[in-house]
Design an enzyme around this catalytic site. Structure first.
Site, PDB file in Angstrom:
ATOM      1  N   CYS A  16      -5.658   5.156  -0.048  1.00 13.00           N
ATOM      2  CA  CYS A  16      -5.250   4.058   0.836  1.00 13.00           C
ATOM      3  C   CYS A  16      -6.392   3.049   1.002  1.00 13.00           C
ATOM      4  CB  CYS A  16      -4.822   4.620   2.193  1.00 13.00           C
ATOM      5  SG  CYS A  16      -4.405   3.329   3.365  1.00 13.00           S
ATOM      6  N   CYS A  73      -6.853   1.715   4.633  1.00  4.55           N
ATOM      7  CA  CYS A  73      -7.428   2.706   5.551  1.00  4.55           C
ATOM      8  C   CYS A  73      -8.940   2.872   5.308  1.00  4.55           C
ATOM      9  CB  CYS A  73      -6.784   4.076   5.377  1.00  4.55           C
ATOM     10  SG  CYS A  73      -5.024   4.044   5.120  1.00  4.55           S
ATOM     11  N   ASP A  74      -9.358   2.894   4.045  1.00  4.79           N
ATOM     12  CA  ASP A  74     -10.723   3.325   3.729  1.00  4.79           C
ATOM     13  C   ASP A  74     -11.631   2.274   3.098  1.00  4.79           C
ATOM     14  OD1 ASP A  74     -10.004   5.865   4.637  1.00  4.79           O
ATOM     15  OD2 ASP A  74      -9.218   6.437   2.680  1.00  4.79           O
TER      16      ASP A  74
END
Ligand code: NAP
Length: 321
Positions: free
Chosen positions: A137, A140-141
């Protein structure tokens, strides 16, 4: 909490398909419940920017998720945050949807909109470094890799789009693909090739992900043509090699293709009567937000018709026609 609750339709999964199905169920005045283990929005929440959703040239994934949730709620969507454990059709045609809360939801119809799970590379080091360099992701990261060198694996829309997104954080992004041609759409490819921070490595597959106590350090590669191996230093490896449909909840046999995607008819009904499927877990040419909401619209309207026909059948049976 335990017990049973009865509905006309149970919608499983609150991504774009589930939210759209809930909105249409509301428009059809059906008694519906939408079951979701996380926050409504599904894959929209894993995508920073959505491009070219009709009416929105450019919209934040989380913003579109909120708009879709609000819109479904406006039509009375009953959204419950709960994990579905199984879906089972009884011989009387009623589905039992068991949940982790102990409540069993019952209805003559279910619309399955549970999407998919990212496919794993299945190579040594992938599990070990998950969350310590290995990610599925970008939104997200990505921010953990400011100024670093990272790699993206895959050649589809997700890999090509997310590689471009990751250059806002990473200093250098390698895109590693097993062939010498992307399957991603032209517009995404053009954006990628115009990005000076991106370098494409063709004809290579990942053999192993290596690292140390601080996390991922290198990606070991094999050339798919020459067989020659090589090593690429990278602190991040974002894997976008497709999705596996989340169909394991259904406890009876249903028709599916060789990759496990559900086969439906043109009403979105599966081979199990009363079980409908919409969105990413269904066999289809492409998986877009637009196709997911299209499927969901058809499914919700087909559910109304199915329920009317079922009621007629039950009434006729009770008067012995
Ligand atoms: P995808 O289209 O199935 O692409 C998967 C990619 O990963 C392919 O390039 C494939 O290579 C490669 N791959 C598969 N298994 C591999 C392995 N074991 N090792 C190395 N490479 C592997 O999946 P996706 O990109 O996740 O997209 C899924 C769906 O969502 C698509 O329909 C896509 O159009 C849609 N989507 C759309 C957008 C957008 O429009 N903005 C964004 C994201 C996703 P080969 O090409 O050699 O098979």
């Amino acid at each position: 909490m335990s017990g049973t609750e009865e509905f006309d339709v149970i919608i499983v999964g609150a991504g774009p398909a589930g939210l759209c199905a809930a909105m249409y169920a509301g428009r059809g005045l059906l008694k519906a419940v939408l079951l979701e283990r996380g926050v409504p929005g599904g894959e929209l929440l894993n995508t920073e920017w959505i491009d070219d959703y009709p009416g929105f040239e450019h919209v934040l994934g989380r913003e579109l998720a909120k708009k879709m949730t609000d819109h479904a709620t406006l039509f009375g969507a009953d959204i419950r945050q709960v994990q579905v454990e199984s879906i089972f059709r009884r011989s009387d045609g009623i589905f039992e949807v068991a949940t982790s809360s102990g409540v069993t939801f019952e209805a003559p119809t279910v619309i399955l909109t549970a999407g998919g799970t990212p496919t794993k590379l299945d190579v040594p080091g992938e599990t070990e470094y998950a969350g310590r360099g290995v990610s599925y992701c970008a939104v997200c990261d990505g921010a953990f890799f400011k100024g670093e060198t990272i790699a993206v694996i895959g050649g589809g829309d997700a890999a090509v789009e997310e590689a471009d997104y990751l250059t806002r954080y990473a200093e250098k992004v390698y895109v590693i693909h097993r062939r010498e041609q992307f399957r991603a759409s032209r517009i995404l490819q053009e954006r990628l090739f115009a990005n000076p921070k991106i370098e494409v490595i063709w004809n290579k597959v990942v053999r192993e992900l290596k690292g140390g106590p601080s996390g991922l350090q290198s990606i070991e590669l094999d050339d798919t043509i020459t067989g020659v191996d090589s090593s690429l230093a990278a602190s991040g490896c974002f894997i976008f090699i497709g999705f596996r449909p989340n169909t394991g909840l259904v406890k009876q046999h249903f028709e599916h293709d060789s990759s496990g995607y559900i086969i439906t008819d043109d009403r979105m009904m599966t081979s199990i009567p009363g079980l409908f499927a919409a969105g990413d877990l269904r066999v289809q040419l492409t998986r877009q937000i637009t196709t997911a909401v299209g499927d969901a619209t058809t499914a919700a309207i087909a559910v109304e018709k199915y329920l009317t026909e079922r009621r007629t059948r039950v009434d006729q049976a009770s008067v012995g026609v």
